[in-house]
Design an enzyme around this catalytic site. Structure first.
Site, PDB file in Angstrom:
ATOM      1  N   GLY A  52      -3.440  10.756   5.718  1.00  0.00           N
ATOM      2  CA  GLY A  52      -4.855  11.136   5.712  1.00  0.00           C
ATOM      3  C   GLY A  52      -5.579  10.650   4.474  1.00  0.00           C
ATOM      4  O   GLY A  52      -6.702  10.134   4.543  1.00  0.00           O
ATOM      5  N   CYS A  53      -4.938  10.794   3.334  1.00  0.00           N
ATOM      6  CA  CYS A  53      -5.570  10.390   2.074  1.00  0.00           C
ATOM      7  C   CYS A  53      -5.721   8.874   1.996  1.00  0.00           C
ATOM      8  O   CYS A  53      -6.705   8.364   1.449  1.00  0.00           O
ATOM      9  CB  CYS A  53      -4.775  10.922   0.887  1.00  0.00           C
ATOM     10  SG  CYS A  53      -4.770  12.734   0.832  1.00  0.00           S
ATOM     11  N   THR A  54      -4.759   8.149   2.558  1.00  0.00           N
ATOM     12  CA  THR A  54      -4.861   6.686   2.602  1.00  0.00           C
ATOM     13  C   THR A  54      -6.029   6.280   3.490  1.00  0.00           C
ATOM     14  O   THR A  54      -6.831   5.418   3.113  1.00  0.00           O
ATOM     15  CB  THR A  54      -3.537   6.071   3.096  1.00  0.00           C
ATOM     16  OG1 THR A  54      -2.508   6.426   2.175  1.00  0.00           O
ATOM     17  CG2 THR A  54      -3.642   4.560   3.204  1.00  0.00           C
TER      18      THR A  54
END
Length: 161
Positions: A52-54
């Site tokens: 998700g953060c990527t």
């Protein structure tokens, strides 16, 4: 109930943005005051190199030219150490500063660390959040519990960028 388990205070439009000075991926100090006179998107994310953060970081990367053209700088903040941020930046060709807050003091001051629901359970952690700070250092937009996917497009629509 101790302070550690209470919900964090949430920032609202008009609030003064809490000051910070944090190391970036290369260990250089970056302060919120460095952006005075320019609008800046400050976003908080749980962990570098997670799916998700990527996705969220790559969305900011892919939209940075349009955001910059609209006068907006972008900075990401997570509890990761600078070395992990450097690997994340380099692996994803990220083109904006990633800041390290392992003590979570800035995350907490911005209301982006505390109780949250994860898989139906209440846990302590980073609350994925995005803020727009105006030229004078005040919160213009405060968004908590944002989704990693599609968030930048929604932010651009909201800001008409």
């Amino acid at each position: 109930m101790s302070d550690a388990t209470t919900a964090p205070r949430r920032l609202e439009p008009g609030d003064e943005a809490p000051a910070f000075t944090l190391p970036d991926a290369d260990g250089n100090e970056v302060s919120l005051s460095d952006f005075r006179g320019r609008k800046v998107v400050v976003y908080f994310y749980p962990a570098a190199s997670t799916p998700g953060c990527t996705k969220q970081a790559c969305d900011f990367r892919d939209n940075l030219a349009e955001l910059d053209e609209a006068g907006l700088a972008v900075v990401g903040v997570s509890p990761d150490k600078p070395a992990k941020l450097a690997a994340f930046r380099d692996n994803q060709n990220l083109n904006f500063p990633l800041l390290s807050d392992p003590e979570k003091s800035t995350l907490t001051a911005w209301g982006a660390f505390g109780e949250k629901k994860m898989y139906g359970k209440t846990v302590q952690g980073v609350i994925r959040s995005t803020f727009l700070v105006d030229e004078e250092g005040r919160i213009e937009v405060a968004q908590y519990n944002v989704r990693a996917t599609g968030h930048v497009a929604k932010l651009r629509r909201d800001l008409k960028v």
